[in-house]
Design a protein around this motif. Sequence first.
Motif, short mmCIF file in Angstrom:
data_model
loop_
_atom_site.label_atom_id
_atom_site.label_comp_id
_atom_site.label_asym_id
_atom_site.label_seq_id
_atom_site.Cartn_x
_atom_site.Cartn_y
_atom_site.Cartn_z
N ALA A 1 0.83 -1.21 0.00
CA ALA A 1 0.00 0.00 0.00
C ALA A 1 0.87 1.26 0.00
N LEU A 2 1.92 1.27 0.82
CA LEU A 2 2.81 2.44 0.84
C LEU A 2 3.56 2.59 -0.47
N GLY A 3 3.94 1.46 -1.08
CA GLY A 3 4.58 1.54 -2.38
C GLY A 3 3.67 2.16 -3.43
N ALA A 4 2.38 1.80 -3.38
CA ALA A 4 1.42 2.40 -4.31
C ALA A 4 1.29 3.90 -4.09
N LEU A 5 1.31 4.33 -2.82
CA LEU A 5 1.25 5.76 -2.52
C LEU A 5 2.50 6.48 -3.02
N ALA A 6 3.66 5.84 -2.87
CA ALA A 6 4.90 6.46 -3.37
C ALA A 6 4.87 6.61 -4.88
N LEU A 7 4.32 5.63 -5.59
CA LEU A 7 4.28 5.68 -7.04
C LEU A 7 3.28 6.71 -7.55
N HIS A 8 2.17 6.90 -6.84
CA HIS A 8 1.13 7.80 -7.31
C HIS A 8 1.24 9.21 -6.74
N GLY A 9 1.86 9.36 -5.59
CA GLY A 9 1.92 10.68 -4.97
C GLY A 9 0.58 11.18 -4.52
N SER A 10 -0.28 10.30 -4.05
CA SER A 10 -1.65 10.68 -3.68
C SER A 10 -1.66 11.48 -2.38
N ARG A 11 -2.65 12.37 -2.26
CA ARG A 11 -2.77 13.18 -1.04
C ARG A 11 -4.22 13.36 -0.60
N THR A 12 -5.20 12.95 -1.41
CA THR A 12 -6.60 13.07 -1.02
C THR A 12 -7.13 11.70 -0.60
N TRP A 13 -8.35 11.71 -0.01
CA TRP A 13 -8.94 10.44 0.40
C TRP A 13 -9.13 9.48 -0.77
N PRO A 14 -9.68 9.90 -1.92
CA PRO A 14 -9.78 8.96 -3.05
C PRO A 14 -8.41 8.46 -3.50
N GLY A 15 -7.41 9.35 -3.52
CA GLY A 15 -6.08 8.93 -3.92
C GLY A 15 -5.47 7.93 -2.98
N ILE A 16 -5.64 8.15 -1.65
CA ILE A 16 -5.08 7.23 -0.66
C ILE A 16 -5.74 5.86 -0.77
N LEU A 17 -7.05 5.83 -0.92
CA LEU A 17 -7.79 4.57 -0.92
C LEU A 17 -7.66 3.79 -2.22
N LEU A 18 -7.53 4.50 -3.34
CA LEU A 18 -7.54 3.85 -4.65
C LEU A 18 -6.15 3.64 -5.24
N ALA A 19 -5.11 4.14 -4.60
CA ALA A 19 -3.76 4.03 -5.16
C ALA A 19 -3.36 2.59 -5.47
N PRO A 20 -3.66 1.59 -4.62
CA PRO A 20 -3.26 0.22 -4.99
C PRO A 20 -3.85 -0.27 -6.30
N LEU A 21 -5.01 0.26 -6.69
CA LEU A 21 -5.60 -0.18 -7.95
C LEU A 21 -4.76 0.25 -9.14
N GLY A 22 -4.00 1.33 -8.99
CA GLY A 22 -3.14 1.77 -10.08
C GLY A 22 -2.03 0.79 -10.40
N ILE A 23 -1.61 -0.02 -9.41
CA ILE A 23 -0.59 -1.02 -9.66
C ILE A 23 -1.12 -2.08 -10.62
N PHE A 24 -2.38 -2.48 -10.47
CA PHE A 24 -2.96 -3.46 -11.37
C PHE A 24 -3.04 -2.92 -12.79
N ASP A 25 -3.30 -1.64 -12.91
CA ASP A 25 -3.28 -1.02 -14.24
C ASP A 25 -1.88 -1.09 -14.83
N GLY A 26 -0.86 -0.91 -13.98
CA GLY A 26 0.52 -1.02 -14.46
C GLY A 26 0.90 -2.42 -14.88
N VAL A 27 0.31 -3.44 -14.25
CA VAL A 27 0.57 -4.83 -14.64
C VAL A 27 0.11 -5.06 -16.08
N LEU A 28 -1.02 -4.49 -16.44
CA LEU A 28 -1.57 -4.70 -17.77
C LEU A 28 -0.80 -3.96 -18.85
N THR A 29 -0.22 -2.82 -18.51
CA THR A 29 0.44 -1.98 -19.51
C THR A 29 1.96 -2.02 -19.43
N GLY A 30 2.52 -2.50 -18.31
CA GLY A 30 3.97 -2.45 -18.13
C GLY A 30 4.72 -3.36 -19.07
#
Length: 487
Positions: free
Chosen positions: A98-127
């Motif tokens: 979870a902290l790694g996802a926050l470091a990658l996204h730079g989130s600072r709002t509640w939606p950003g904090i809660l949804l940041a891990p989902l961005g990793i799955f997006d990276g799996v598909l496109t990486g």
Amino acid sequence: MLADLRSDPPAPIRTATLCAALATGLLSMLLLGDGLAINLLIVAVPAALAAYFAAQRAGRAPRPWTLAWAIGGLALLVVPALRDAGWPSFLAIVSALALGALALHGSRTWPGILLAPLGIFDGVLTGVGWAWRGLRERAGGSRSGPVLRAIAVTVVLLVVFGALFAGADAAFAGLLGDLMPDASLSGGPWRVLLLVFGVVGALAAARTAASPVRWDRLVVGPGKARGRVEWALPLIVLNLLFAAFNAVQLAVLFGGYDVVLEKTDLSYSEYARQGFWQLLAATLLTLAVIVVALRWAPREGERDRSLVRGVLGTLCALTLVVVASAVRRMDMYVEAYGLTRLRVSVVAVELWLGLVIVLIMAAGVWGARWLPRAVAASAAAGVLAFGLLSPDGLIAERNAQRYQETGKFDLEYARGLSADAAPAVDGLPEPLRSCVLTRIADGLGDESAPWYATSLGESRARQIIEERPPRYDGLGCAQFDEETSYR
């Protein structure tokens, strides 16, 4: 929706990023097949470097919060290296992701904090596609193409022929020693899967760092503002209920054992067990009430803001007394029945909820812009402290102390603890010591894992068992369990 949240397409992948991803895959293949300990941190380092190189190529300079998330995530991966128990290690690994996802996204709002891990799955598909395009461009005539092909062929030859030679000759395998991972062909499909997992994971992190999903662009608007009476009346009544309950707690719960018996006709432990879970639920519901109240709070002027601060600040202060009461009840229950994993876990959660309430109170004074990241950081710090504290060791130590004081000990439960409990158990008298250590020794087995897959807790337990082997007597342990158990 994701199209609106995406950043610009990432720049072509760097050679350094590709090399770091390959290193992550190789280390995953060689180290992760024997268990989890310091090897998890070793594998995470090149993955973090891959993300750093990709972010640098995209022009994203590391910010203080980014560094804090990254360092915190790596620190959490120290827990599996220290503790043999699986449950604090699992919490630490999930929190590190979870902290790694926050470091990658730079989130600072509640939606950003809660949804940041989902961005990793997006990276799996496109990486993977991003990396493949980069490899094709380099193979098409750039100077780095032949170098990359030569490195890839060299690595494959070393791994394949090294594994064959190590499996064919014990002397050559012994020459490598314990400092090198197992190079045999056993478990080949599993190690190949670990290789793929490591490479894809590192590429996902790098792709996310190069072009993260901007979850902070999701805006959750405030609810419709309510009138002062409609909003404040239910909360004021709730505050009065909290105040009445807290007054009873101060008079009864903290008044001592005699007061508890006089007021309730219950035993000390029965009174404690009766109310803890209700108070934990009350704390959680209070946080939900605060969230809902803030969404529909009146906000026409300074008077409305003062009303909101006063009513919700009072509710938070009264809830802190409820938190203290819940913790005190669990302490009473532990005094009567001993410490267990469930009990230490729920107390930790209750204490963290109390900290969240304190942060909410501070946000009411200094503004709430920093609150989402502070809550996330406090949760990660709590998980790290929980792992470093060694819950199983704490349970064994507390119950050993209780045995010295009361002669009561739950032998069957103690035998289910991990190797982290061995140092505390080592101080128990016989046959109790041997009865517990024998089960721990059976769980460890005769052969130890390689250094990179052995936790400090397991290493200490093996040392204790080797220096003072347990003397197991099944009949004696069964008789001892009947004499000391409080069940």
